[in-house]
Design a protein around this motif. Sequence first.
Motif, PDB file in Angstrom:
ATOM      1  N   HIS A 121      -4.652  -4.036  -6.815  1.00 23.59           N
ATOM      2  CA  HIS A 121      -3.469  -3.290  -7.236  1.00 23.59           C
ATOM      3  C   HIS A 121      -2.338  -3.672  -6.283  1.00 23.59           C
ATOM      4  O   HIS A 121      -2.437  -3.387  -5.086  1.00 23.59           O
ATOM      5  CB  HIS A 121      -3.715  -1.783  -7.173  1.00 23.59           C
ATOM      6  CG  HIS A 121      -4.575  -1.263  -8.274  1.00 23.59           C
ATOM      7  ND1 HIS A 121      -5.946  -1.386  -8.290  1.00 23.59           N
ATOM      8  CD2 HIS A 121      -4.249  -0.619  -9.434  1.00 23.59           C
ATOM      9  CE1 HIS A 121      -6.432  -0.834  -9.396  1.00 23.59           C
ATOM     10  NE2 HIS A 121      -5.425  -0.365 -10.109  1.00 23.59           N
ATOM     11  N   ARG A 179      -3.113   2.205  -5.468  1.00 22.49           N
ATOM     12  CA  ARG A 179      -3.211   3.409  -6.300  1.00 22.49           C
ATOM     13  C   ARG A 179      -2.784   4.655  -5.527  1.00 22.49           C
ATOM     14  O   ARG A 179      -2.112   5.516  -6.071  1.00 22.49           O
ATOM     15  CB  ARG A 179      -4.645   3.591  -6.796  1.00 22.49           C
ATOM     16  CG  ARG A 179      -5.128   2.413  -7.609  1.00 22.49           C
ATOM     17  CD  ARG A 179      -6.236   2.815  -8.536  1.00 22.49           C
ATOM     18  NE  ARG A 179      -5.646   3.353  -9.765  1.00 22.49           N
ATOM     19  CZ  ARG A 179      -6.277   3.391 -10.937  1.00 22.49           C
ATOM     20  NH1 ARG A 179      -7.518   2.972 -11.019  1.00 22.49           N
ATOM     21  NH2 ARG A 179      -5.682   3.865 -11.999  1.00 22.49           N
ATOM     22  N   HIS A 235      -2.304   1.263 -13.249  1.00 22.85           N
ATOM     23  CA  HIS A 235      -3.284   0.308 -13.765  1.00 22.85           C
ATOM     24  C   HIS A 235      -2.643  -0.420 -14.946  1.00 22.85           C
ATOM     25  O   HIS A 235      -2.919  -0.135 -16.108  1.00 22.85           O
ATOM     26  CB  HIS A 235      -4.547   1.064 -14.188  1.00 22.85           C
ATOM     27  CG  HIS A 235      -5.740   0.175 -14.323  1.00 22.85           C
ATOM     28  ND1 HIS A 235      -6.433  -0.338 -13.246  1.00 22.85           N
ATOM     29  CD2 HIS A 235      -6.371  -0.316 -15.418  1.00 22.85           C
ATOM     30  CE1 HIS A 235      -7.433  -1.091 -13.671  1.00 22.85           C
ATOM     31  NE2 HIS A 235      -7.417  -1.090 -14.997  1.00 22.85           N
ATOM     32  N   ASN A 255       0.917  -4.609 -12.395  1.00 22.99           N
ATOM     33  CA  ASN A 255       0.494  -4.181 -11.057  1.00 22.99           C
ATOM     34  C   ASN A 255      -0.905  -4.676 -10.683  1.00 22.99           C
ATOM     35  O   ASN A 255      -1.435  -4.287  -9.657  1.00 22.99           O
ATOM     36  CB  ASN A 255       0.565  -2.652 -10.952  1.00 22.99           C
ATOM     37  CG  ASN A 255       0.496  -2.164  -9.522  1.00 22.99           C
ATOM     38  OD1 ASN A 255       1.155  -2.724  -8.639  1.00 22.99           O
ATOM     39  ND2 ASN A 255      -0.327  -1.158  -9.261  1.00 22.99           N
ATOM     40  N   LEU A 256      -1.501  -5.518 -11.529  1.00 24.49           N
ATOM     41  CA  LEU A 256      -2.848  -6.016 -11.252  1.00 24.49           C
ATOM     42  C   LEU A 256      -2.838  -7.531 -11.109  1.00 24.49           C
ATOM     43  O   LEU A 256      -2.210  -8.225 -11.918  1.00 24.49           O
ATOM     44  CB  LEU A 256      -3.812  -5.627 -12.383  1.00 24.49           C
ATOM     45  CG  LEU A 256      -4.048  -4.130 -12.577  1.00 24.49           C
ATOM     46  CD1 LEU A 256      -4.845  -3.881 -13.851  1.00 24.49           C
ATOM     47  CD2 LEU A 256      -4.782  -3.543 -11.380  1.00 24.49           C
TER      48      LEU A 256
END
Length: 167
Positions: free
Chosen positions: A97, A101, A107, A111-112
């Motif tokens: 991430h 988080r 998610h 952002n991944l």
Amino acid sequence: MFAPVLVLNANFEPVNVTSTRRAIGLILNGKASLVLNGRGEIKTVSRSYPRPSIIRLSKMIKRPRPRVRLTKREVLRRDDYTCQYCGQRSSYLTIDHVVPRHLGGEHTWENLVAACPACNHRKGGRLLEQAHMHLLHTPTEPPSSARYIFGRHVRDNEEWLPFVDGW
Ligand SMILES: [Zn+2]
């Protein structure tokens, strides 16, 4: 009987991938027709059937524009199995991430990223600036083109390419 078969909508738009068994069932029920064989025949006691590679539905089905599902496998594929911090290509990667988080990071595609275990560990629960790390690419949602969505199958079934390109 489990070889993948490409299913086209009545207007030839690729819809999904099904099994040979189900594709033959659709043809026998009159719900689809054979577009491309190329895989020989399946023989039963009484007759033989073409082993389909591509079929086309007789009636148009309505469905929303397909999107790539947000899964670990698809994030790794989007990032070309390459750590987005150090550029190392690996079959063993984790998902990081970018905004952690616990700092409100979501998610989402944006952002991944794929990260090797070493980079993921080095970054820890910090922001990029705090960890003095940089991303090789800005993460975005992958294209929803049929070519991309069915990409994994197209590699193994090159005869599908002309039917998948352009959608
Ligand atoms: Zn790395």
